[in-house]
Write a protein that holds these residues in place. Sequence first.
Motif, PDB file in Angstrom:
ATOM      1  N   SER A   1     -42.114 -29.732  59.190  1.00  0.00           N
ATOM      2  CA  SER A   1     -42.057 -29.108  57.864  1.00  0.00           C
ATOM      3  C   SER A   1     -40.934 -29.743  57.041  1.00  0.00           C
ATOM      4  O   SER A   1     -39.806 -29.861  57.510  1.00  0.00           O
ATOM      5  CB  SER A   1     -41.792 -27.604  58.018  1.00  0.00           C
ATOM      6  N   PRO A   2     -41.234 -30.160  55.816  1.00  0.00           N
ATOM      7  CA  PRO A   2     -40.201 -30.762  54.981  1.00  0.00           C
ATOM      8  C   PRO A   2     -38.998 -29.830  54.817  1.00  0.00           C
ATOM      9  O   PRO A   2     -37.857 -30.261  54.802  1.00  0.00           O
ATOM     10  CB  PRO A   2     -40.887 -30.950  53.633  1.00  0.00           C
ATOM     11  N   TYR A   3     -39.303 -28.531  54.743  1.00  0.00           N
ATOM     12  CA  TYR A   3     -38.210 -27.565  54.589  1.00  0.00           C
ATOM     13  C   TYR A   3     -37.285 -27.602  55.796  1.00  0.00           C
ATOM     14  O   TYR A   3     -36.062 -27.629  55.658  1.00  0.00           O
ATOM     15  CB  TYR A   3     -38.782 -26.150  54.393  1.00  0.00           C
ATOM     16  N   ILE A   4     -37.881 -27.619  56.999  1.00  0.00           N
ATOM     17  CA  ILE A   4     -37.080 -27.620  58.228  1.00  0.00           C
ATOM     18  C   ILE A   4     -36.258 -28.905  58.336  1.00  0.00           C
ATOM     19  O   ILE A   4     -35.070 -28.876  58.652  1.00  0.00           O
ATOM     20  CB  ILE A   4     -37.989 -27.439  59.469  1.00  0.00           C
ATOM     21  N   VAL A   5     -36.893 -30.045  58.050  1.00  0.00           N
ATOM     22  CA  VAL A   5     -36.183 -31.332  58.134  1.00  0.00           C
ATOM     23  C   VAL A   5     -34.977 -31.325  57.199  1.00  0.00           C
ATOM     24  O   VAL A   5     -33.861 -31.698  57.569  1.00  0.00           O
ATOM     25  CB  VAL A   5     -37.140 -32.500  57.792  1.00  0.00           C
ATOM     26  N   ARG A   6     -35.197 -30.845  55.972  1.00  0.00           N
ATOM     27  CA  ARG A   6     -34.106 -30.832  55.005  1.00  0.00           C
ATOM     28  C   ARG A   6     -32.993 -29.892  55.463  1.00  0.00           C
ATOM     29  O   ARG A   6     -31.816 -30.208  55.376  1.00  0.00           O
ATOM     30  CB  ARG A   6     -34.633 -30.400  53.632  1.00  0.00           C
ATOM     31  N   LYS A   7     -33.410 -28.753  55.966  1.00  0.00           N
ATOM     32  CA  LYS A   7     -32.451 -27.736  56.409  1.00  0.00           C
ATOM     33  C   LYS A   7     -31.580 -28.285  57.555  1.00  0.00           C
ATOM     34  O   LYS A   7     -30.362 -28.102  57.556  1.00  0.00           O
ATOM     35  CB  LYS A   7     -33.263 -26.524  56.886  1.00  0.00           C
ATOM     36  N   ILE A   8     -32.211 -28.955  58.516  1.00  0.00           N
ATOM     37  CA  ILE A   8     -31.442 -29.491  59.652  1.00  0.00           C
ATOM     38  C   ILE A   8     -30.488 -30.586  59.174  1.00  0.00           C
ATOM     39  O   ILE A   8     -29.324 -30.631  59.573  1.00  0.00           O
ATOM     40  CB  ILE A   8     -32.388 -30.014  60.771  1.00  0.00           C
ATOM     41  N   LEU A   9     -30.961 -31.451  58.280  1.00  0.00           N
ATOM     42  CA  LEU A   9     -30.084 -32.488  57.745  1.00  0.00           C
ATOM     43  C   LEU A   9     -28.904 -31.858  56.996  1.00  0.00           C
ATOM     44  O   LEU A   9     -27.763 -32.298  57.126  1.00  0.00           O
ATOM     45  CB  LEU A   9     -30.870 -33.426  56.819  1.00  0.00           C
ATOM     46  N   GLU A  10     -29.189 -30.832  56.229  1.00  0.00           N
ATOM     47  CA  GLU A  10     -28.109 -30.135  55.516  1.00  0.00           C
ATOM     48  C   GLU A  10     -27.068 -29.588  56.489  1.00  0.00           C
ATOM     49  O   GLU A  10     -25.869 -29.697  56.259  1.00  0.00           O
ATOM     50  CB  GLU A  10     -28.678 -28.975  54.687  1.00  0.00           C
ATOM     51  N   LEU A  11     -27.569 -28.997  57.591  1.00  0.00           N
ATOM     52  CA  LEU A  11     -26.652 -28.437  58.591  1.00  0.00           C
ATOM     53  C   LEU A  11     -25.808 -29.529  59.249  1.00  0.00           C
ATOM     54  O   LEU A  11     -24.614 -29.348  59.486  1.00  0.00           O
ATOM     55  CB  LEU A  11     -27.448 -27.689  59.673  1.00  0.00           C
ATOM     56  N   LEU A  12     -26.450 -30.670  59.544  1.00  0.00           N
ATOM     57  CA  LEU A  12     -25.715 -31.780  60.163  1.00  0.00           C
ATOM     58  C   LEU A  12     -24.614 -32.251  59.221  1.00  0.00           C
ATOM     59  O   LEU A  12     -23.476 -32.504  59.632  1.00  0.00           O
ATOM     60  CB  LEU A  12     -26.676 -32.937  60.491  1.00  0.00           C
ATOM     61  N   ILE A  13     -24.973 -32.353  57.937  1.00  0.00           N
ATOM     62  CA  ILE A  13     -24.012 -32.840  56.943  1.00  0.00           C
ATOM     63  C   ILE A  13     -22.884 -31.815  56.763  1.00  0.00           C
ATOM     64  O   ILE A  13     -21.713 -32.174  56.674  1.00  0.00           O
ATOM     65  CB  ILE A  13     -24.739 -33.169  55.624  1.00  0.00           C
ATOM     66  N   LYS A  14     -23.257 -30.548  56.753  1.00  0.00           N
ATOM     67  CA  LYS A  14     -22.250 -29.489  56.613  1.00  0.00           C
ATOM     68  C   LYS A  14     -21.258 -29.534  57.774  1.00  0.00           C
ATOM     69  O   LYS A  14     -20.096 -29.186  57.626  1.00  0.00           O
ATOM     70  CB  LYS A  14     -22.951 -28.127  56.582  1.00  0.00           C
ATOM     71  N   ASN A  15     -21.736 -29.994  58.932  1.00  0.00           N
ATOM     72  CA  ASN A  15     -20.876 -30.021  60.109  1.00  0.00           C
ATOM     73  C   ASN A  15     -20.202 -31.372  60.347  1.00  0.00           C
ATOM     74  O   ASN A  15     -19.640 -31.603  61.412  1.00  0.00           O
ATOM     75  CB  ASN A  15     -21.656 -29.572  61.348  1.00  0.00           C
ATOM     76  N   GLY A  16     -20.302 -32.267  59.354  1.00  0.00           N
ATOM     77  CA  GLY A  16     -19.491 -33.475  59.454  1.00  0.00           C
ATOM     78  C   GLY A  16     -20.235 -34.795  59.459  1.00  0.00           C
ATOM     79  O   GLY A  16     -19.608 -35.847  59.407  1.00  0.00           O
TER      80      GLY A  16
END
Lengths: 471, 471
Positions: A93-108
């Motif tokens: 899901s594009p939403y899930i992919v974006r969300k996980i990338l956002e989380l990775l970026i938020k964590n460094g």
Amino acid sequence: MVRTGETICAPATASGGALSLIRVSGPQSIEICNKIFRPFKSRKSLTEETGFRVRYGEILDGNKIIDDVLVTVFRKPDSYTGEDSIEISCHGSPYIVRKILELLIKNGAVSARPGEFTMRAFINGRMDLSQAEAVADLIASSSEASHRLAIHQMRGGFSDEIKALRQELLHFASLIELELDFGEEDVEFADRNELLRLIRKIKDISLKLSSSFKTGNAIKNGIPVVIAGKPNSGKSTLLNALLMEERAIVSDIPGTTRDYIEDSIFIEGVEYRFIDTAGLRETSDDVELLGIKKTLEKIKQAEIILLVDEVTDNPDIINKRAEYLRKITDNENKRIIILINKIDIESSSEYVNLKKRLFDEVKLGKNDSLLFISAKNKIGIEELKEKLSEVIGTEWRDSEDVIISNIRHYEALNNVAESLARVEEGLNNGLSQDLIAMDIRQAIHYLGEITGEITTDEILNNIFRNFCIGK
Amino acid sequence: MVRTGETICAPATASGGALSLIRVSGPQSIEICNKIFRPFKSRKSLTEETGFRVRYGEILDGNKIIDDVLVTVFRKPDSYTGEDSIEISCHGSPYIVRKILELLIKNGAVSARPGEFTMRAFINGRMDLSQAEAVADLIASSSEASHRLAIHQMRGGFSDEIKALRQELLHFASLIELELDFGEEDVEFADRNELLRLIRKIKDISLKLSSSFKTGNAIKNGIPVVIAGKPNSGKSTLLNALLMEERAIVSDIPGTTRDYIEDSIFIEGVEYRFIDTAGLRETSDDVELLGIKKTLEKIKQAEIILLVDEVTDNPDIINKRAEYLRKITDNENKRIIILINKIDIESSSEYVNLKKRLFDEVKLGKNDSLLFISAKNKIGIEELKEKLSEVIGTEWRDSEDVIISNIRHYEALNNVAESLARVEEGLNNGLSQDLIAMDIRQAIHYLGEITGEITTDEILNNIFRNFCIGK
């Protein structure tokens, strides 16, 4: 450009499938993923995990479940990049992919640039530069032949030979430079005969490789073909006859059909690209008005021209058309295949006479052919394919010789050959050592550029910016 | 349809990325992959490998190298499907993907049908039917809210409760059927009061769940919005103002932008879909010629209508337009947001008067609102978004209640409630046991359909044929 301290992340698969893969690489990758991942059925954290292990669990944003995922851990140096890495396999899901990338970026983590994973693999010595370039070629490969070139290059191809020859040349260069240090003393550490032999050997190899570029380029990018001819001569019917068969072949595995390129056919593993000349206004069968004026450029790009005529056409008119094509292409190596179409519409006795006349009176250039076909009834299509196949020949198929397909390598090899020709001439004419040494250094430089033993940020940028994100 | 003896294979990712994933599942999956895979640095074959292990190696077609790949082994029952499974991660070339699939098929696998991996997961008890359906919803989810519904359902959602209630009902059904066996003896094994309590409880739960479908469906599929109004009132400018902001938000992570749906905006995690009404010929500002006649159907589908007027418009005309919209939609719950656009073009004193007059004279239905905006200068856009957001309310956000979004569940729940209403009535009116037993059986049947405790090939086919290949 090069920033190996950062941990990078990117989607590695295209959007729209059942699953998506997200790649993370860099010193913090396992730690960052560990923060957003909770394994099922295990108390062991990702940071304690060894390489090549898959864990099943969920990605969390605080208490919110983002997805159930598989996480694969890779430990440096045993990973694609040579760094600690993670691959997250989530639902597509594009939403899930974006969300996980956002989380990775938020964590460094930071967003990876195009080709940055492969660039890191190069920087960390996991592959040389020509192998890194082969990865992009491999992903882009759409035919058996282009795939074969890319695999060969990815597995080292000519890199090892180039590296060894460069090493030998470096040895001579040092000897000659040592001679220079002795200035007036007229010592000769470098055996001139041996040097000359090496120079000739490398020059010959370089020229041979660079001469394979024409074939390599055609294999890699597909052979451009233009279909020309007067209106209603059956050009579209012919194209459809060629393509339709192809469509049938590629559509037998569900989910793969759409991958195939429009208006390409594959003959014996080689791609033939039909150049779009649609939108031409063809208002007369007069040669000058074939409509090809507007597509002059396209016809010049083409390796092969299919000139579609009708069995009832006057041989003189056909000859005029062919001459015109030869004139505008201004390239005597261009191959024109004259196709006499609609052999189905004439009754058999008439046909024999018409055919005989055309056979006798149509003039062919040295690379040209004449074929009788019926695009509508699919007569002569196989023969046409055989003719198309002849263009790049068959020698390369059975040969173990390296074929280069990368224009950067082609240019570097030409530069090597040129520098070495100067060295050879210099040696023969007793040119001064310092000038000879300079040309040798230049050849060494160009050899090093191929494998990446010598690189600049500019070279790296140029190579990797054409990669896709996530590679 | 169901064929668990076969080993199936399919691409699980879309074409066009750096990497592609191929899935193989079934009794022969590890053996088949072992035939075409040669590991690097290891003599251990895939068939000796334990689950959740990744191996690096190459896929071979005879002696020909197809690609360097990562292969992950899963051992039953610890896999997605519950069967022995393999995931092959290869380079994202369509040629390579096709080639590997061909090799798998040549060695005994068959092409997977859409949804066949998930269907096997269901058949092998890895998930119930509503969870399987949630997987498809999860992949399709494009907003925070639709993702939340899908995740909740995938994690069991209301399945456990439905299963438990069905079990209780089954218990009563057996007792009543036992009574029937005793025929004339007039025994009563099933406590009628307890049964009545249970019937009411299940009926209430079913009705509550089925009433959440409207919200669930809006969340899952996005809320349809139509923009209506006379020509040049600023409809496109408004749409662009709403979309452009969105575009900017979604484009900050490279590689994910293209995933986003055209002409949708997301407000507080909910998707609002702008229904295409382009191509309307709007030739006059007369109400009858708003151009909406041709899009009657689209306007009827819409949940919200944005009626764009200008600040200089006569209030009577605006009222007429709104009335017309109300008349044609024939649905008093339809929400019309009357937007007075171009508040920028009037000087301030004039504007105050115009605004006051419109404010006093424009008539609003019970669900309608009036907003003053400038689409061009992006004034009032935030207020508009808040208004849009009000439509599906906020209660569901903070509530832990289950929201259903699947029309199959909605229909089954309505059928459950209907059957149980008949049981209730029958019990109250002293209907004969056999008729009551029949209605209870029917309710049990519908409850079982939701979780898949009762399925037919037809139900399975209908559900899984809408899945993508590879899922």
